[in-house]
Write a protein that holds these residues in place. Structure first.
Motif, PDB file in Angstrom:
ATOM      1  N   ILE A  63      -3.518 -28.932  23.429  1.00  0.00           N
ATOM      2  CA  ILE A  63      -2.046 -28.743  23.586  1.00  0.00           C
ATOM      3  C   ILE A  63      -1.753 -27.367  23.416  1.00  0.00           C
ATOM      4  CG2 ILE A  63      -0.068 -29.562  22.800  1.00  0.00           C
ATOM      5  CD1 ILE A  63      -1.819 -31.844  23.666  1.00  0.00           C
ATOM      6  N   ILE A  77       2.882 -37.725  25.550  1.00  0.00           N
ATOM      7  CA  ILE A  77       2.046 -37.118  26.440  1.00  0.00           C
ATOM      8  C   ILE A  77       0.973 -36.467  25.877  1.00  0.00           C
ATOM      9  CG2 ILE A  77       1.857 -35.034  28.041  1.00  0.00           C
ATOM     10  CD1 ILE A  77       3.041 -37.307  29.532  1.00  0.00           C
ATOM     11  N   GLN A  78       1.266 -35.909  24.661  1.00  0.00           N
ATOM     12  CA  GLN A  78       0.298 -35.134  23.865  1.00  0.00           C
ATOM     13  C   GLN A  78      -0.813 -36.024  23.409  1.00  0.00           C
ATOM     14  OE1 GLN A  78       1.620 -32.648  20.829  1.00  0.00           O
ATOM     15  NE2 GLN A  78       3.221 -31.533  22.245  1.00  0.00           N
ATOM     16  N   ALA A  94       2.648 -27.315  26.743  1.00  0.00           N
ATOM     17  CA  ALA A  94       3.914 -27.403  26.235  1.00  0.00           C
ATOM     18  C   ALA A  94       4.917 -26.292  26.147  1.00  0.00           C
ATOM     19  CB  ALA A  94       4.001 -28.073  24.579  1.00  0.00           C
ATOM     20  N   LYS A 104       7.499 -36.726  25.266  1.00  0.00           N
ATOM     21  CA  LYS A 104       6.619 -35.369  25.323  1.00  0.00           C
ATOM     22  C   LYS A 104       5.686 -35.547  24.384  1.00  0.00           C
ATOM     23  CE  LYS A 104       8.241 -33.323  29.249  1.00  0.00           C
ATOM     24  NZ  LYS A 104       7.280 -33.179  30.315  1.00  0.00           N
ATOM     25  N   SER A 160      -2.640 -30.344  27.916  1.00  0.00           N
ATOM     26  CA  SER A 160      -1.406 -30.434  28.077  1.00  0.00           C
ATOM     27  C   SER A 160      -0.838 -29.186  27.709  1.00  0.00           C
ATOM     28  CB  SER A 160      -0.816 -31.477  26.924  1.00  0.00           C
ATOM     29  OG  SER A 160       0.652 -31.822  27.235  1.00  0.00           O
ATOM     30  N   ALA A 206       8.557 -31.973  21.827  1.00  0.00           N
ATOM     31  CA  ALA A 206       7.962 -32.968  21.240  1.00  0.00           C
ATOM     32  C   ALA A 206       7.954 -32.840  19.615  1.00  0.00           C
ATOM     33  CB  ALA A 206       6.391 -32.938  21.580  1.00  0.00           C
ATOM     34  N   SER A 215       4.107 -31.241  28.733  1.00  0.00           N
ATOM     35  CA  SER A 215       4.725 -31.677  27.421  1.00  0.00           C
ATOM     36  C   SER A 215       5.759 -30.690  27.129  1.00  0.00           C
ATOM     37  CB  SER A 215       3.833 -31.653  26.121  1.00  0.00           C
ATOM     38  OG  SER A 215       4.490 -32.170  25.138  1.00  0.00           O
TER      39      SER A 215
END
Length: 252
Positions: free
Chosen positions: A243, A160-161, A182, A157, A180, A144, A140
């Motif tokens: 994340i 994606i999370q 980031a 992005k 994920s 985001a 990510s």
């Protein structure tokens, strides 16, 4: 190690975060398949891994094309073995303010990042479910959380999370984790191109960016590769649906 060597796929592996991650996983003992659209660059990266004693193959594939994804995953399974580790890293940027952002640039960024992660995960999870083991890491970004001029990239992005958390719930019962990463600002060719687009000197651009980062430096691809290495390890089996912001501090 040879008999139990696991197979990992890294997308967007020609350079930057993807290439560094592929090298790290090879050093960790994985057989690694490197996917990218840049045939010459991804081949060179794979060859450098082999030259260093690792096991790697390179392949050209558009991750947003379902047929190409199916074909390349089948090739990896045939030549290296069933893939049980997947790093969805492939990505592009087409930055612009909303009123100047074209439909084509919106669709392209969403297709590579989000559709690509979906198609790759859907294809590879078959092998993971059969093996009752899997590690999925999706890239990510701190974008985001919102970033001026990146409505398409930020949306992809953030998506994606949500995708990561959902597949963690669906696939957990099969011994598969999904997480994920980031990243914050990472010094790569992509961010160097951003500096050039903004008309800023690259070295000064990094210095200026570092001023707002608590650890007082910009990130490097190795920072992300280290985190991937942990998340795909045997010992990370109880970490899923997370994340992890690798950004030098708590904020973007």
């Amino acid at each position: 190690m040879t008999e139990t060597r696991r197979v990992a796929i890294v997308t967007g592996a020609a350079r930057g975060i993807g290439a560094t991650t592929a090298r790290r996983l090879a050093a960790d003992g994985f057989a690694v398949a490197l996917l990218d659209l840049d045939e010459a660059a991804v081949k060179e990266t794979a060859e450098s891994i082999v030259a260093d004693g690792g096991t790697a193959l390179s392949a050209v594939a558009d991750v947003s094309d379902a047929a190409q994804v199916a074909a390349v995953v089948a090739r990896v399974a045939s030549e290296l073995g069933a893939p049980t580790v997947l790093v969805n890293n492939a990505g592009i940027t087409r930055d612009n303010l909303l009123f100047k952002l074209s439909e084509q640039d919106w669709d392209l960024v969403i297709a590579v990042h989000l559709r690509g992660a979906f198609l790759m995960t859907r294809e590879v999870q078959k092998h993971m479910v059969e093996a009752k083991y899997g590690r999925i890491v999706n890239l990510s970004s701190t974008s985001a959380l919102g970033n001026r001029g990146q409505a398409n990239y930020a949306a992809a992005k953030a998506g994606i999370q949500g995708f990561t958390k959902t597949i963690a719930i669906e696939l957990g019962r099969y011994g598969i984790t999904a997480n994920s990463i980031a990243p914050g600002f990472i010094a790569t060719e992509m961010t160097k191109a951003t500096a050039a687009r903004l008309g800023q000197d690259w070295e000064q651009y990094q210095i200026d960016r570092a001023k707002s980062i608590p650890v007082a430096r910009v990130g490097v691809p190795e920072d992300i590769a280290h985190t991937v290495s942990f998340l795909v390890s045997e010992g990370a089996g109880y970490v899923s649906g997370q994340i992890i912001y690798v950004a030098g501090g708590p904020k973007a």
